[in-house]
Design a protein around this motif. Structure first.
Motif, PDB file in Angstrom:
ATOM      1  N   ALA A   1       0.825  -1.208   0.000  1.00  0.00           N
ATOM      2  CA  ALA A   1       0.000   0.000   0.000  1.00  0.00           C
ATOM      3  C   ALA A   1       0.858   1.256   0.000  1.00  0.00           C
ATOM      4  CB  ALA A   1      -0.941  -0.009   1.203  1.00  0.00           C
ATOM      5  N   VAL A   2       1.953   1.238   0.749  1.00  0.00           N
ATOM      6  CA  VAL A   2       2.865   2.385   0.790  1.00  0.00           C
ATOM      7  C   VAL A   2       3.413   2.677  -0.610  1.00  0.00           C
ATOM      8  CG1 VAL A   2       5.130   3.164   1.601  1.00  0.00           C
ATOM      9  CG2 VAL A   2       3.528   2.140   3.206  1.00  0.00           C
ATOM     10  N   GLU A   3       3.843   1.629  -1.307  1.00  0.00           N
ATOM     11  CA  GLU A   3       4.406   1.833  -2.644  1.00  0.00           C
ATOM     12  C   GLU A   3       3.342   2.269  -3.637  1.00  0.00           C
ATOM     13  OE1 GLU A   3       7.426  -0.476  -4.286  1.00  0.00           O
ATOM     14  OE2 GLU A   3       8.101  -1.351  -2.397  1.00  0.00           O
ATOM     15  N   THR A   4       2.140   1.715  -3.511  1.00  0.00           N
ATOM     16  CA  THR A   4       1.057   2.079  -4.430  1.00  0.00           C
ATOM     17  C   THR A   4       0.690   3.553  -4.289  1.00  0.00           C
ATOM     18  OG1 THR A   4       0.153  -0.161  -4.418  1.00  0.00           O
ATOM     19  CG2 THR A   4      -1.329   1.600  -5.088  1.00  0.00           C
ATOM     20  N   VAL A   5       0.474   4.004  -3.058  1.00  0.00           N
ATOM     21  CA  VAL A   5       0.132   5.409  -2.840  1.00  0.00           C
ATOM     22  C   VAL A   5       1.308   6.306  -3.233  1.00  0.00           C
ATOM     23  CG1 VAL A   5      -0.473   7.144  -1.099  1.00  0.00           C
ATOM     24  CG2 VAL A   5      -1.568   4.896  -1.044  1.00  0.00           C
ATOM     25  N   GLY A   6       2.528   5.870  -2.899  1.00  0.00           N
ATOM     26  CA  GLY A   6       3.715   6.651  -3.274  1.00  0.00           C
ATOM     27  C   GLY A   6       3.835   6.831  -4.774  1.00  0.00           C
ATOM     28  N   THR A   7       3.450   5.812  -5.529  1.00  0.00           N
ATOM     29  CA  THR A   7       3.480   5.892  -6.984  1.00  0.00           C
ATOM     30  C   THR A   7       2.578   7.020  -7.490  1.00  0.00           C
ATOM     31  OG1 THR A   7       3.999   3.556  -7.294  1.00  0.00           O
ATOM     32  CG2 THR A   7       2.887   4.659  -9.112  1.00  0.00           C
ATOM     33  N   PHE A   8       1.382   7.104  -6.935  1.00  0.00           N
ATOM     34  CA  PHE A   8       0.437   8.118  -7.402  1.00  0.00           C
ATOM     35  C   PHE A   8       0.747   9.511  -6.869  1.00  0.00           C
ATOM     36  CE2 PHE A   8      -1.875   4.556  -8.946  1.00  0.00           C
ATOM     37  CZ  PHE A   8      -2.590   5.063 -10.019  1.00  0.00           C
ATOM     38  N   LEU A   9       1.351   9.585  -5.684  1.00  0.00           N
ATOM     39  CA  LEU A   9       1.727  10.888  -5.142  1.00  0.00           C
ATOM     40  C   LEU A   9       3.049  11.375  -5.718  1.00  0.00           C
ATOM     41  CD1 LEU A   9       0.898  10.425  -1.340  1.00  0.00           C
ATOM     42  CD2 LEU A   9      -0.465  11.622  -3.059  1.00  0.00           C
TER      43      LEU A   9
ATOM     44  N   HIS B   1       5.969  10.377  -4.741  1.00  0.00           N
ATOM     45  CA  HIS B   1       6.892  10.547  -3.612  1.00  0.00           C
ATOM     46  C   HIS B   1       7.292   9.167  -3.102  1.00  0.00           C
ATOM     47  CE1 HIS B   1       6.766  14.888  -2.895  1.00  0.00           C
ATOM     48  NE2 HIS B   1       5.466  14.850  -3.121  1.00  0.00           N
ATOM     49  N   SER B   2       8.522   9.071  -2.610  1.00  0.00           N
ATOM     50  CA  SER B   2       8.975   7.802  -2.041  1.00  0.00           C
ATOM     51  C   SER B   2       8.568   7.744  -0.570  1.00  0.00           C
ATOM     52  CB  SER B   2      10.494   7.657  -2.185  1.00  0.00           C
ATOM     53  OG  SER B   2      10.929   6.429  -1.652  1.00  0.00           O
ATOM     54  N   LEU B   3       7.309   7.383  -0.347  1.00  0.00           N
ATOM     55  CA  LEU B   3       6.816   7.308   1.031  1.00  0.00           C
ATOM     56  C   LEU B   3       7.622   6.313   1.858  1.00  0.00           C
ATOM     57  CD1 LEU B   3       2.929   7.317   0.504  1.00  0.00           C
ATOM     58  CD2 LEU B   3       4.403   9.252   1.054  1.00  0.00           C
ATOM     59  N   LYS B   4       8.084   5.228   1.209  1.00  0.00           N
ATOM     60  CA  LYS B   4       8.824   4.204   1.949  1.00  0.00           C
ATOM     61  C   LYS B   4      10.174   4.729   2.452  1.00  0.00           C
ATOM     62  CE  LYS B   4      11.027   1.910  -2.006  1.00  0.00           C
ATOM     63  NZ  LYS B   4      11.204   0.625  -2.703  1.00  0.00           N
ATOM     64  N   SER B   5      10.640   5.846   1.842  1.00  0.00           N
ATOM     65  CA  SER B   5      11.875   6.499   2.307  1.00  0.00           C
ATOM     66  C   SER B   5      11.560   7.719   3.155  1.00  0.00           C
ATOM     67  CB  SER B   5      12.733   6.913   1.107  1.00  0.00           C
ATOM     68  OG  SER B   5      13.085   5.792   0.328  1.00  0.00           O
ATOM     69  N   SER B   6      10.318   7.786   3.658  1.00  0.00           N
ATOM     70  CA  SER B   6       9.849   8.891   4.505  1.00  0.00           C
ATOM     71  C   SER B   6       9.883  10.230   3.787  1.00  0.00           C
ATOM     72  CB  SER B   6      10.678   8.968   5.802  1.00  0.00           C
ATOM     73  OG  SER B   6      10.503   7.796   6.561  1.00  0.00           O
ATOM     74  N   GLU B   7       9.586  10.203   2.492  1.00  0.00           N
ATOM     75  CA  GLU B   7       9.507  11.431   1.698  1.00  0.00           C
ATOM     76  C   GLU B   7       8.078  11.575   1.171  1.00  0.00           C
ATOM     77  OE1 GLU B   7      12.326  10.817  -1.392  1.00  0.00           O
ATOM     78  OE2 GLU B   7      14.031  10.640  -0.023  1.00  0.00           O
ATOM     79  N   GLY B   8       7.488  12.749   1.382  1.00  0.00           N
ATOM     80  CA  GLY B   8       6.139  12.964   0.876  1.00  0.00           C
ATOM     81  C   GLY B   8       5.268  13.711   1.858  1.00  0.00           C
ATOM     82  N   PRO B   9       3.967  13.855   1.551  1.00  0.00           N
ATOM     83  CA  PRO B   9       3.042  14.601   2.417  1.00  0.00           C
ATOM     84  C   PRO B   9       2.982  14.021   3.823  1.00  0.00           C
ATOM     85  CG  PRO B   9       2.045  14.155   0.272  1.00  0.00           C
ATOM     86  CD  PRO B   9       3.310  13.361   0.327  1.00  0.00           C
ATOM     87  N   GLU B  10       3.054  14.893   4.807  1.00  0.00           N
ATOM     88  CA  GLU B  10       3.109  14.467   6.210  1.00  0.00           C
ATOM     89  C   GLU B  10       1.892  13.646   6.614  1.00  0.00           C
ATOM     90  OE1 GLU B  10       4.659  13.779   9.839  1.00  0.00           O
ATOM     91  OE2 GLU B  10       5.686  14.773   8.162  1.00  0.00           O
ATOM     92  N   GLU B  11       0.701  14.021   6.074  1.00  0.00           N
ATOM     93  CA  GLU B  11      -0.507  13.304   6.496  1.00  0.00           C
ATOM     94  C   GLU B  11      -0.493  11.847   6.046  1.00  0.00           C
ATOM     95  OE1 GLU B  11      -1.739  15.665   2.723  1.00  0.00           O
ATOM     96  OE2 GLU B  11      -0.420  15.891   4.464  1.00  0.00           O
TER      97      GLU B  11
END
Length: 354
Positions: A169-177, A179-189
């Protein structure tokens, strides 16, 4: 399978890594050719390790998912940029293999089996237990590092199905945003939502939760997670991603190696399959698509190994934008919270009837 010959020295690989993240674009093509060769050389030891892993899993969890991949070039670049001074030749996860098992008991059993290495692979420093000590992002998995006789490193990741659903789920949402959410990069919320989700899932598995949420009770954790899910409309978004990408093109060839190309413009995944004897061709195609991405194509690409397309979709659901298991685990949290609230209500009623 056809073995790829290592054409350069480790010093040349280190220089190529420096050039790749440098400002001189004239050096990038030469650097990438060296790194492509270095990366391709990890395919043979990965394949060898996979054989041992599958044999062991027959005893521990016959239904476990096993997958292997060669690290994507953007991930290599990102890791070098996040770790100034890192020598590329010492990067331990260029070749990665993952085992997704049913529960924590099986995670620990497999981890224990490999603690002393194998005849062909020695255990190396650098492993981490991100289940006992989760990352702030909420990432949870056991990592073990091995070296084969020719010096190439292999990273083994062991995780449960619940932990795998979170990472997907982290990678899927990160793809659309983007941002590399899995590397703690992206929107804070979104970062906070997934960190909280990991803590809630850790309660389901009776493992330590992310430090930020350790002071919350189980009920408070579940309640806050479901509140954040409603605020971000997570379930509807994830379901929408899956519908948008439900059409998957497969070239119909049978093979062990699969080049997955996710077209982010059209939400469309394409799979090109290769036999083991064609691994050099697969690596060549991998490099070509990566070059297109660098030139501006809105896509992601990865070369992975899997026994079948159906297994591939289970092992790499984020490339098919499928987070249904994550949604199921959110539902499990909802049911658990409702159960807690009912027990509390009954306890209060019993108190007043005394």
């Amino acid at each position: 399978m056809a073995k790829v010959e290592f054409k350069y020295s480790k010093e040349a690989v280190n220089r190529a890594g420096i050039a790749l993240i440098g400002n001189d674009s004239t050096l990038h093509d030469g650097a990438k050719a060296i790194i492509d060769n270095w990366r391709a050389c990890h395919a043979a030891p990965l394949n060898s390790f996979q054989t041992s892993l599958r044999q062991r899993l027959k005893q521990i969890d016959p239904n476990a998912l096993v997958s292997q991949r060669l690290k994507r070039m953007p991930s290599i670049v990102s890791k070098l940029e996040r770790n100034p001074g890192m020598n590329l030749a010492r990067m331990q996860d260029i070749g990665g293999i993952r085992a997704v098992v049913s529960n924590m008991k099986e995670v620990r059993e497999l981890e224990s089996y490999y603690k002393k290495g194998t005849k062909a692979f020695s255990i190396a420093k650098g492993g981490k237990d991100y289940i006992n000590t989760p990352k702030d992002s909420g990432y949870r998995s056991v990592h073990q590092i091995f070296k084969c006789k020719n010096g190439f490193s292999i990273e083994l990741q062991i995780r449960t199905q619940i932990q795998h659903s979170w990472a997907t789920a982290v990678e899927t949402v990160g793809t659309f945003l983007n941002h590399s959410l899995k590397s703690s990069e992206g929107p804070e919320e979104w970062l906070k939502f997934f960190s909280l989700a990991s803590s809630a899932f850790s309660i389901l598995e009776s493992t330590p939760r992310v430090g930020e949420f350790q002071t919350l009770t189980d009920e408070e954790t579940f309640d806050l997670l479901l509140k954040k899910e409603r605020e971000l409309d997570v379930i509807n978004k994830l379901s929408g991603f899956r519908v948008a990408a439900k059409h998957i093109s497969n070239d119909q060839k049978k093979g062990k190696y699969h080049l997955i190309i996710l077209d982010l413009e059209n939400k469309y995944a394409t799979i090109n399959s290769f036999e083991p004897r064609d691994i050099q061709l697969a690596n060549k195609k991998y490099s070509e698509i990566e070059a297109e991405v660098r030139r501006g194509r809105n896509a992601q690409v990865v070369l992975v190994a899997s026994e079948s397309i159906s297994t591939l979709k289970k092992a790499y659901p984020s490339y098919f934008l499928d987070s249904q298991n994550f949604i199921k685990n959110l539902d499990a949290v909802k049911k658990q919270l409702k159960k807690m609230q009912n027990m509390k209500r009954k306890s209060r009623q019993a108190h007043w009837t005394r």
